[in-house]
Write a protein that holds these residues in place. Structure first.
Motif, mmCIF file in Angstrom:
data_model
loop_
_atom_site.group_PDB
_atom_site.id
_atom_site.type_symbol
_atom_site.label_atom_id
_atom_site.label_comp_id
_atom_site.label_asym_id
_atom_site.label_seq_id
_atom_site.Cartn_x
_atom_site.Cartn_y
_atom_site.Cartn_z
ATOM 1 N N TRP A 97 -1.620 33.932 -7.175
ATOM 2 C CA TRP A 97 -1.490 32.697 -7.930
ATOM 3 C C TRP A 97 -0.193 32.780 -8.727
ATOM 4 O O TRP A 97 0.080 33.784 -9.392
ATOM 5 C CB TRP A 97 -2.658 32.496 -8.893
ATOM 6 N N TYR A 98 0.581 31.673 -8.613
ATOM 7 C CA TYR A 98 1.809 31.556 -9.373
ATOM 8 C C TYR A 98 1.713 30.305 -10.253
ATOM 9 O O TYR A 98 1.044 29.328 -9.910
ATOM 10 C CB TYR A 98 3.020 31.391 -8.442
ATOM 11 N N VAL A 99 2.451 30.327 -11.372
ATOM 12 C CA VAL A 99 2.533 29.163 -12.241
ATOM 13 C C VAL A 99 3.994 28.733 -12.335
ATOM 14 O O VAL A 99 4.897 29.579 -12.324
ATOM 15 C CB VAL A 99 1.961 29.455 -13.656
ATOM 16 N N GLN A 100 4.189 27.432 -12.374
ATOM 17 C CA GLN A 100 5.546 26.898 -12.481
ATOM 18 C C GLN A 100 5.594 25.880 -13.611
ATOM 19 O O GLN A 100 4.910 24.854 -13.564
ATOM 20 C CB GLN A 100 5.984 26.250 -11.159
ATOM 21 N N TYR A 101 6.422 26.160 -14.605
ATOM 22 C CA TYR A 101 6.642 25.223 -15.686
ATOM 23 C C TYR A 101 7.793 24.297 -15.295
ATOM 24 O O TYR A 101 8.610 24.651 -14.442
ATOM 25 C CB TYR A 101 6.929 25.969 -16.986
ATOM 26 N N PRO A 102 7.876 23.130 -15.888
ATOM 27 C CA PRO A 102 8.899 22.156 -15.496
ATOM 28 C C PRO A 102 10.310 22.750 -15.454
ATOM 29 O O PRO A 102 10.719 23.449 -16.379
ATOM 30 C CB PRO A 102 8.775 21.076 -16.566
ATOM 31 N N ASN A 103 10.987 22.481 -14.350
ATOM 32 C CA ASN A 103 12.386 22.897 -14.168
ATOM 33 C C ASN A 103 12.574 24.412 -14.213
ATOM 34 O O ASN A 103 13.640 24.891 -14.613
ATOM 35 C CB ASN A 103 13.286 22.229 -15.207
ATOM 36 N N GLN A 104 11.552 25.136 -13.836
ATOM 37 C CA GLN A 104 11.647 26.593 -13.800
ATOM 38 C C GLN A 104 11.182 27.121 -12.446
ATOM 39 O O GLN A 104 10.624 26.395 -11.627
ATOM 40 C CB GLN A 104 10.816 27.216 -14.921
ATOM 41 N N GLY A 105 11.434 28.413 -12.230
ATOM 42 C CA GLY A 105 10.941 29.066 -11.021
ATOM 43 C C GLY A 105 9.473 29.412 -11.159
ATOM 44 O O GLY A 105 8.805 28.998 -12.106
ATOM 45 N N LEU A 106 8.952 30.164 -10.197
ATOM 46 C CA LEU A 106 7.546 30.532 -10.173
ATOM 47 C C LEU A 106 7.325 31.873 -10.872
ATOM 48 O O LEU A 106 8.072 32.826 -10.656
ATOM 49 C CB LEU A 106 7.046 30.640 -8.736
ATOM 50 N N GLN A 107 6.279 31.913 -11.678
ATOM 51 C CA GLN A 107 5.923 33.141 -12.391
ATOM 52 C C GLN A 107 4.596 33.656 -11.850
ATOM 53 O O GLN A 107 3.628 32.900 -11.736
ATOM 54 C CB GLN A 107 5.808 32.860 -13.891
ATOM 55 N N LEU A 108 4.544 34.938 -11.530
ATOM 56 C CA LEU A 108 3.327 35.526 -10.984
ATOM 57 C C LEU A 108 2.236 35.603 -12.055
ATOM 58 O O LEU A 108 2.446 36.141 -13.130
ATOM 59 C CB LEU A 108 3.623 36.929 -10.450
ATOM 60 N N LEU A 109 1.069 35.028 -11.742
ATOM 61 C CA LEU A 109 -0.083 35.111 -12.640
ATOM 62 C C LEU A 109 -0.951 36.326 -12.299
ATOM 63 O O LEU A 109 -1.350 37.080 -13.177
ATOM 64 C CB LEU A 109 -0.957 33.863 -12.498
ATOM 65 N N LEU A 110 -1.258 36.465 -11.013
ATOM 66 C CA LEU A 110 -2.099 37.567 -10.570
ATOM 67 C C LEU A 110 -2.024 37.673 -9.051
ATOM 68 O O LEU A 110 -1.546 36.754 -8.383
ATOM 69 C CB LEU A 110 -3.556 37.382 -11.014
ATOM 70 N N LYS A 111 -2.518 38.823 -8.534
ATOM 71 C CA LYS A 111 -2.529 39.024 -7.095
ATOM 72 C C LYS A 111 -3.766 39.799 -6.677
ATOM 73 O O LYS A 111 -4.295 40.621 -7.446
ATOM 74 C CB LYS A 111 -1.275 39.769 -6.633
ATOM 75 N N TYR A 112 -4.234 39.534 -5.480
ATOM 76 C CA TYR A 112 -5.359 40.252 -4.896
ATOM 77 C C TYR A 112 -4.862 41.072 -3.713
ATOM 78 O O TYR A 112 -4.238 40.528 -2.792
ATOM 79 C CB TYR A 112 -6.433 39.274 -4.418
ATOM 80 N N THR A 113 -5.140 42.370 -3.743
ATOM 81 C CA THR A 113 -4.705 43.227 -2.648
ATOM 82 C C THR A 113 -5.834 44.124 -2.171
ATOM 83 O O THR A 113 -5.605 45.240 -1.746
ATOM 84 C CB THR A 113 -3.505 44.079 -3.079
#
Lengths: 112, 111
Positions: free
Chosen positions: B35-51
């Motif tokens: 899951w990634y989050v993107q704030y307005p006019n910004q790139g994607l920030q990693l929230l969490l990952k499942y491996t």
């Protein structure tokens, strides 16, 4: 530590022109991927490079090309720009080709 | 073909309420989900990952997600929404040489 950096932040071009976008990965990351994000949609995969070789390519025309340099930075080139190429172009880096990807802030390309 | 589906392009919750953002993946997708989050006019920030280490994954900012193989789902939750959570959220799957992203869910937090 510096994250993924991209340049320029914004770019305006006209139809038919060529554009080059640049990306510097996180230090130590050898894999760089490029994505196109059209307004209101999720990112679409364009290319992945690992150790300077193309390891993956999305469903984009040959007008799109990329390369990775010995220092692992990368360029995305788009020829014969179309209005539909207007988008946010995101670069992501990772340690290996299949690892977690970390994204840069993107380059906003507007084609008039 | 690999695919990720996010149900609901827009979700609105009241501040302090539970946040639930839905993501389903195609059965051929290997269990590397993000899951990634993107704030307005910004790139994607990693929230969490499942491996595959644990089915319940905790991420940043109080978010967590549960991998359910039987339902091919990886829904994102947060017990109590904060105004700063308003953003675009993307679910993604990693096939080894390519990330597939969902179409995104825009979260609005109502004061």
């Amino acid at each position: 530590d510096a994250g993924v950096t991209q340049s320029p932040t914004h770019l305006i071009k006209t139809r038919g022109q060529h554009v080059t976008l640049r990306c510097s990965p996180i230090s130590g990351h050898k894999s760089v991927s490029w994505y196109q994000q059209v307004l209101g949609q999720g990112p679409q995969f364009i290319f992945q490079y690992y150790e300077k070789e193309e390891r993956g390519r999305g469903n984009f025309p040959d007008r799109f090309s990329a390369r990775q340099f010995p220092n692992y930075s990368s360029e995305l080139n788009v020829n014969a720009l179309l209005l539909g190429d207007s988008a946010l172009y995101l670069c992501a880096s990772s340690l290996q080709g299949s690892d977690t990807q970390y994204f840069g802030p993107g380059t906003r390309l507007t084609v008039l | 073909a690999q695919s990720v589906t996010q149900l609901g392009s827009h979700v609105s919750v009241s501040e302090g309420a539970l946040v639930l953002l839905r993501c389903n993946y195609s059965s051929s997708v290997p269990p590397y989900l993000f899951w990634y989050v993107q704030y307005p006019n910004q790139g994607l920030q990693l929230l969490l990952k499942y491996t595959s280490a644990a089915t319940l994954v905790k991420g940043i900012n109080g978010f967590e997600a549960e991998f359910k193989k039987s339902e091919t789902s990886f829904h994102l939750t947060k017990p109590s929404a904060h105004m700063s959570d308003a953003a675009e959220y993307f679910c993604a799957a990693n096939t080894g040489n390519q990330f597939y992203f969902g179409t995104g869910t825009s979260l609005t937090v109502i004061p």
